[in-house]
Design a protein around this motif. Structure first.
Motif, PDB file in Angstrom:
ATOM      1  N   ARG A 130       0.869  -1.096   0.014  1.00  0.00           N
ATOM      2  CA  ARG A 130      -0.167  -0.181   0.031  1.00  0.00           C
ATOM      3  C   ARG A 130       0.870   1.343   0.121  1.00  0.00           C
ATOM      4  O   ARG A 130       0.453   2.257   0.562  1.00  0.00           O
ATOM      5  CB  ARG A 130      -0.956  -0.219   1.160  1.00  0.00           C
ATOM      6  N   ASP A 195      -1.917  -2.454   4.827  1.00  0.00           N
ATOM      7  CA  ASP A 195      -2.848  -3.545   4.405  1.00  0.00           C
ATOM      8  C   ASP A 195      -3.466  -4.147   5.681  1.00  0.00           C
ATOM      9  O   ASP A 195      -3.852  -5.365   5.618  1.00  0.00           O
ATOM     10  CB  ASP A 195      -2.219  -4.521   3.519  1.00  0.00           C
ATOM     11  N   ARG A 220      -6.211  -0.966   3.080  1.00  0.00           N
ATOM     12  CA  ARG A 220      -7.510  -1.766   2.754  1.00  0.00           C
ATOM     13  C   ARG A 220      -8.442  -1.152   2.653  1.00  0.00           C
ATOM     14  O   ARG A 220      -9.257  -0.325   3.657  1.00  0.00           O
ATOM     15  CB  ARG A 220      -7.249  -2.803   3.750  1.00  0.00           C
TER      16      ARG A 220
END
Length: 371
Positions: A130, A195, A220
């Protein structure tokens, strides 16, 4: 006795609501008094007066990047002040430790001078999956000694750091350890570029994290079977969600949803890069090449969003005109909430005794003056 200035015939956005035909008196850099009705002073012709905006997350502006030099930070702060930001927390993108330490020293100099509030490390302890526009080559596993090195370089002026709580180092250090160390040092721990699952985000919050870095972006997502960090944060009344309200990072209905999900707990940020106020073209964000087209900043290689070209003035204006929030709510998210995040009790509202950090807006909610 300090010379006073009274502004009259204005619409004041106060914690208790809008004061029509209001007046506000300033003396010695503080709000001395305010009220409603006729008064002698400078007639603002019905302009809005809002408390100065507080940006928790900005990388540059006006052609200047915080990763470049001390003077570049100074110039970017001046640019954003003209657009309503009267208090700035300077953000540093992921970079090698020595570069981050050097930039933290510049921040310390300017914070000690009183120009800025301090610094924010957006990395390097972030999730590769991410990382967004962060330099993946400079990301690091959580390391308490390295965190200590960076905080020491900031000489007590680092106010915030973004951590992916799920990370684990082979030496045994974890993202949760870093969050606890930050909290023990009086630094705000933010969850971001992560994440993390719902449960891992919950663990980060239980460890002391009280902020979510640019919610929805670099994390996420919200899924009905995998609720992720957003829902974890929304359930904790002390956790604030950063929001980039530029219409690109967050769709307008999503901003409305966030306002319903966590009322009174959004903090508008710019996440602005040096291209802000300059225009389309190619730029550098740390070591990453960025292309700006139609005001959107994206990595030249992958197309990932790479910060914004937003100002706080524009964030507030579009919150009212495009998102549909009341101006009192938009003002709160740009001033009072970020002040609360930082524990600043002397600014963020139009109240007697507060700092006279003011922003004047015209009928179209555009910033016209920052006195």
């Amino acid at each position: 006795m300090a010379t006073s200035t009274t502004y009259t015939n204005a619409r004041l956005v106060t914690p208790s609501g809008i004061v029509e035909n209001g007046w506000l008196r300033v003396a010695g850099g503080r709000i001395e008094a305010l009220g409603e009705g006729p008064a002698e002073g400078r007639d603002l012709g019905g302009a809005w007066i809002l408390p100065g905006f507080i940006d928790l997350h900005v990388h540059g502006g006006g052609g200047h990047s915080a990763m470049t030099s001390r003077e570049a930070i100074r110039e970017s702060v001046a640019f954003h002040r003209a657009h309503g930001t009267t208090s700035t927390l300077v953000s540093l993108v992921t970079a090698p430790l020595e570069r981050l330490a050097e930039a933290a020293g510049w921040i310390a100099d300017l914070a000690e001078e009183g120009l800025i509030l301090g610094g924010h490390f957006e990395g390097p302890f972030l999730a590769h999956s991410r990382c967004g526009a962060q330099n993946p080559a400079a990301l690091r596993a959580p390391d308490r000694k390295e965190l200590r090195l960076l905080l020491d370089a900031g000489r007590g002026t680092i106010r915030q750091a973004t951590i992916a709580p799920e990370l684990v180092n082979t030496n045994g250090d974890t993202g949760l350890d870093l969050i606890r160390d930050l909290v023990a040092d009086g630094v705000i721990a933010a969850i971001g570029h992560t994440d993390a699952t719902y449960e891992q985000a919950q663990a980060g919050i239980e460890a002391g994290a009280r902020l979510v870095t640019h919610v929805f972006n670099g994390m996420r997502g919200l899924h009905h079977r995998e609720p992720g960090p957003l829902l974890a944060a929304s359930e904790h009344p002390d956790v604030v969600l950063e929001a980039i309200n530029d219409g690109v990072h967050l769709n307008d209905p999503v901003v409305r949803m966030l306002d319903r999900l966590a009322p009174g707990r959004l903090a508008f940020i710019t996440d602005a890069i040096d291209a802000t106020g300059i225009g389309d073209g190619e730029y550098l964000l740390g070591a990453m090449r960025v292309r700006v087209a139609d005001g959107q900043a994206r990595l030249a290689d992958s197309g990932a969003l790479a910060g914004s070209t937003l100002t706080m003035g524009d964030a507030v204006r579009r919150a009212v005109r495009d998102v549909g929030l009341p101006i009192e709510t938009a003002s709160r998210y740009a001033s009072a909430v970020p002040a609360r995040v930082l524990g600043l009790t002397d600014r963020g509202t139009l109240t007697p005794g507060a700092r006279a950090d003011l922003v004047f807006l015209d009928e179209d909610l555009r910033v016209t003056e920052v006195p």
